[in-house]
Design a protein around this motif. Structure first.
Motif, PDB file in Angstrom:
ATOM      1  N   PRO A  49       0.833  -1.212   0.000  1.00  0.00           N
ATOM      2  CA  PRO A  49       0.000   0.000   0.000  1.00  0.00           C
ATOM      3  C   PRO A  49       0.866   1.260   0.000  1.00  0.00           C
ATOM      4  O   PRO A  49       1.915   1.309   0.643  1.00  0.00           O
ATOM      5  CB  PRO A  49      -0.785  -0.107   1.308  1.00  0.00           C
ATOM      6  CG  PRO A  49      -0.781  -1.558   1.641  1.00  0.00           C
ATOM      7  CD  PRO A  49       0.512  -2.110   1.103  1.00  0.00           C
ATOM      8  N   VAL A  50       0.411   2.254  -0.750  1.00  0.00           N
ATOM      9  CA  VAL A  50       1.131   3.515  -0.889  1.00  0.00           C
ATOM     10  C   VAL A  50       0.255   4.650  -0.372  1.00  0.00           C
ATOM     11  O   VAL A  50      -0.896   4.776  -0.774  1.00  0.00           O
ATOM     12  CB  VAL A  50       1.515   3.796  -2.367  1.00  0.00           C
ATOM     13  CG1 VAL A  50       2.177   5.152  -2.518  1.00  0.00           C
ATOM     14  CG2 VAL A  50       2.405   2.685  -2.912  1.00  0.00           C
ATOM     15  N   VAL A  51       0.819   5.442   0.518  1.00  0.00           N
ATOM     16  CA  VAL A  51       0.175   6.672   0.981  1.00  0.00           C
ATOM     17  C   VAL A  51       0.933   7.818   0.353  1.00  0.00           C
ATOM     18  O   VAL A  51       2.142   7.944   0.561  1.00  0.00           O
ATOM     19  CB  VAL A  51       0.235   6.791   2.524  1.00  0.00           C
ATOM     20  CG1 VAL A  51      -0.266   8.151   2.981  1.00  0.00           C
ATOM     21  CG2 VAL A  51      -0.527   5.676   3.183  1.00  0.00           C
ATOM     22  N   LEU A  52       0.256   8.617  -0.464  1.00  0.00           N
ATOM     23  CA  LEU A  52       0.883   9.794  -1.044  1.00  0.00           C
ATOM     24  C   LEU A  52       0.450  11.013  -0.253  1.00  0.00           C
ATOM     25  O   LEU A  52      -0.737  11.271  -0.099  1.00  0.00           O
ATOM     26  CB  LEU A  52       0.480   9.973  -2.509  1.00  0.00           C
ATOM     27  CG  LEU A  52       1.055   8.983  -3.504  1.00  0.00           C
ATOM     28  CD1 LEU A  52       0.622   9.344  -4.922  1.00  0.00           C
ATOM     29  CD2 LEU A  52       2.568   8.919  -3.427  1.00  0.00           C
ATOM     30  N   LEU A  53       1.429  11.745   0.226  1.00  0.00           N
ATOM     31  CA  LEU A  53       1.171  12.949   1.013  1.00  0.00           C
ATOM     32  C   LEU A  53       1.618  14.146   0.188  1.00  0.00           C
ATOM     33  O   LEU A  53       2.753  14.200  -0.277  1.00  0.00           O
ATOM     34  CB  LEU A  53       1.913  12.867   2.338  1.00  0.00           C
ATOM     35  CG  LEU A  53       1.523  11.638   3.173  1.00  0.00           C
ATOM     36  CD1 LEU A  53       2.486  11.437   4.326  1.00  0.00           C
ATOM     37  CD2 LEU A  53       0.095  11.763   3.657  1.00  0.00           C
ATOM     38  N   ARG A  54       0.707  15.090  -0.007  1.00  0.00           N
ATOM     39  CA  ARG A  54       0.964  16.200  -0.925  1.00  0.00           C
ATOM     40  C   ARG A  54       1.335  17.513  -0.246  1.00  0.00           C
ATOM     41  O   ARG A  54       1.596  18.496  -0.917  1.00  0.00           O
ATOM     42  CB  ARG A  54      -0.238  16.378  -1.840  1.00  0.00           C
ATOM     43  CG  ARG A  54      -0.369  15.183  -2.776  1.00  0.00           C
ATOM     44  CD  ARG A  54      -1.415  15.393  -3.838  1.00  0.00           C
ATOM     45  NE  ARG A  54      -1.306  14.390  -4.878  1.00  0.00           N
ATOM     46  CZ  ARG A  54      -1.870  13.197  -4.834  1.00  0.00           C
ATOM     47  NH1 ARG A  54      -2.580  12.844  -3.793  1.00  0.00           N
ATOM     48  NH2 ARG A  54      -1.731  12.350  -5.832  1.00  0.00           N
ATOM     49  N   SER A  55       1.353  17.524   1.097  1.00  0.00           N
ATOM     50  CA  SER A  55       1.724  18.746   1.812  1.00  0.00           C
ATOM     51  C   SER A  55       2.134  18.385   3.237  1.00  0.00           C
ATOM     52  O   SER A  55       1.747  17.324   3.745  1.00  0.00           O
ATOM     53  CB  SER A  55       0.547  19.719   1.862  1.00  0.00           C
ATOM     54  OG  SER A  55      -0.455  19.236   2.739  1.00  0.00           O
ATOM     55  N   PRO A  56       2.876  19.254   3.901  1.00  0.00           N
ATOM     56  CA  PRO A  56       3.205  19.012   5.307  1.00  0.00           C
ATOM     57  C   PRO A  56       1.948  18.886   6.184  1.00  0.00           C
ATOM     58  O   PRO A  56       1.941  18.095   7.124  1.00  0.00           O
ATOM     59  CB  PRO A  56       4.046  20.226   5.690  1.00  0.00           C
ATOM     60  CG  PRO A  56       4.690  20.641   4.407  1.00  0.00           C
ATOM     61  CD  PRO A  56       3.623  20.397   3.361  1.00  0.00           C
ATOM     62  N   ALA A  57       0.893  19.611   5.850  1.00  0.00           N
ATOM     63  CA  ALA A  57      -0.354  19.500   6.627  1.00  0.00           C
ATOM     64  C   ALA A  57      -0.957  18.106   6.471  1.00  0.00           C
ATOM     65  O   ALA A  57      -1.411  17.510   7.460  1.00  0.00           O
ATOM     66  CB  ALA A  57      -1.348  20.580   6.196  1.00  0.00           C
ATOM     67  N   GLU A  58      -0.970  17.564   5.255  1.00  0.00           N
ATOM     68  CA  GLU A  58      -1.458  16.193   5.042  1.00  0.00           C
ATOM     69  C   GLU A  58      -0.603  15.200   5.822  1.00  0.00           C
ATOM     70  O   GLU A  58      -1.118  14.250   6.395  1.00  0.00           O
ATOM     71  CB  GLU A  58      -1.425  15.821   3.555  1.00  0.00           C
ATOM     72  CG  GLU A  58      -2.642  16.188   2.791  1.00  0.00           C
ATOM     73  CD  GLU A  58      -2.623  15.608   1.374  1.00  0.00           C
ATOM     74  OE1 GLU A  58      -1.998  14.544   1.123  1.00  0.00           O
ATOM     75  OE2 GLU A  58      -3.246  16.240   0.508  1.00  0.00           O
ATOM     76  N   LEU A  59       0.691  15.420   5.816  1.00  0.00           N
ATOM     77  CA  LEU A  59       1.606  14.554   6.558  1.00  0.00           C
ATOM     78  C   LEU A  59       1.273  14.576   8.045  1.00  0.00           C
ATOM     79  O   LEU A  59       1.165  13.517   8.672  1.00  0.00           O
ATOM     80  CB  LEU A  59       3.059  14.979   6.336  1.00  0.00           C
ATOM     81  CG  LEU A  59       4.044  14.234   7.216  1.00  0.00           C
ATOM     82  CD1 LEU A  59       4.667  13.082   6.474  1.00  0.00           C
ATOM     83  CD2 LEU A  59       5.127  15.168   7.685  1.00  0.00           C
ATOM     84  N   ASP A  60       1.093  15.767   8.607  1.00  0.00           N
ATOM     85  CA  ASP A  60       0.776  15.883  10.036  1.00  0.00           C
ATOM     86  C   ASP A  60      -0.538  15.191  10.369  1.00  0.00           C
ATOM     87  O   ASP A  60      -0.636  14.491  11.385  1.00  0.00           O
ATOM     88  CB  ASP A  60       0.722  17.355  10.464  1.00  0.00           C
ATOM     89  CG  ASP A  60       2.093  18.016  10.474  1.00  0.00           C
ATOM     90  OD1 ASP A  60       3.116  17.298  10.503  1.00  0.00           O
ATOM     91  OD2 ASP A  60       2.131  19.263  10.434  1.00  0.00           O
ATOM     92  N   ASP A  61      -1.551  15.356   9.515  1.00  0.00           N
ATOM     93  CA  ASP A  61      -2.847  14.706   9.737  1.00  0.00           C
ATOM     94  C   ASP A  61      -2.708  13.190   9.689  1.00  0.00           C
ATOM     95  O   ASP A  61      -3.271  12.466  10.516  1.00  0.00           O
ATOM     96  CB  ASP A  61      -3.887  15.163   8.703  1.00  0.00           C
ATOM     97  CG  ASP A  61      -4.325  16.602   8.889  1.00  0.00           C
ATOM     98  OD1 ASP A  61      -4.055  17.189   9.970  1.00  0.00           O
ATOM     99  OD2 ASP A  61      -4.935  17.156   7.946  1.00  0.00           O
TER     100      ASP A  61
END
Length: 183
Positions: A156-168
């Motif tokens: 499974p791949v989680v793509l994070l498009r911003s630091p805010a998405e990463l934090d969430d």
């Protein structure tokens, strides 16, 4: 969501792979094996690819790990064993800005990166500049991690498009105690 035990972090130079690896290691209590330590010798001498592969295979045979990158000569190794791939799919401007800030800081402070290696003004201005690597690798890296998302042979791949998405995303992961013994 159960916590993954083997995580590959992927992204272009400067996207924050090592920073995320350190945060995940703390959050999940998993051992982190910095890729730079495994692929670079003192004096910025690259470890031969066969030896890099052997080192990565040794790490990936373990039950628990975080690796902050995957290169062409052995990318298949962590992909075959990972429970999760975390792709830092930030816009080009963001990852380049992060890389530029980090590079300027490292040059100014003489910060050690790995195995005694440091960035210098000469290395930044050379044909092998990490800033140029970013420019040439960005599109290829982005296409690869986006393609993995729909590839059933990849974890499974989680793509994070911003630091805010990463934090969430990070806030939604279960917490574990810190593992002080990576062996």
């Amino acid at each position: 969501m159960s916590a993954p035990r083997r995580i590959l972090i992927y992204g272009v130079y400067g996207s924050g792979k090592s920073t995320l690896a350190a945060r995940l290691a703390d959050h999940l209590g998993l051992p982190w094996y910095p890729v730079d330590d495994l692929v670079w010798q003192p004096g910025w001498v690259e470890v031969p690819v066969a030896q890099q592969r052997s080192r990565i295979e040794e790490v990936c045979r373990r039950d628990r790990w975080i690796i902050d990158g995957a290169y062409h000569g052995w990318r298949d190794v962590p992909l075959a064993r990972a429970d999760l791939v975390v792709g830092l799919d930030y816009p080009r401007w963001r990852s380049f800005w992060q890389l530029l800030r980090r590079t300027v800081r490292r040059v100014a402070t003489g910060e050690e990166i790995c195995n005694g290696n440091r960035e210098s003004l000469g290395s930044v201005l050379s044909a092998d500049s990490i800033l140029l690597w970013h420019a040439t690798a960005f599109g290829r890296t982005r296409r690869r991690m986006r393609a993995w998302r729909s590839d059933v042979s990849v974890p499974p791949v989680v793509l994070l498009r911003s630091p805010a998405e990463l934090d969430d995303w990070l806030a939604g992961l279960p917490r574990r105690g810190v593992d002080r013994n990576p062996a």
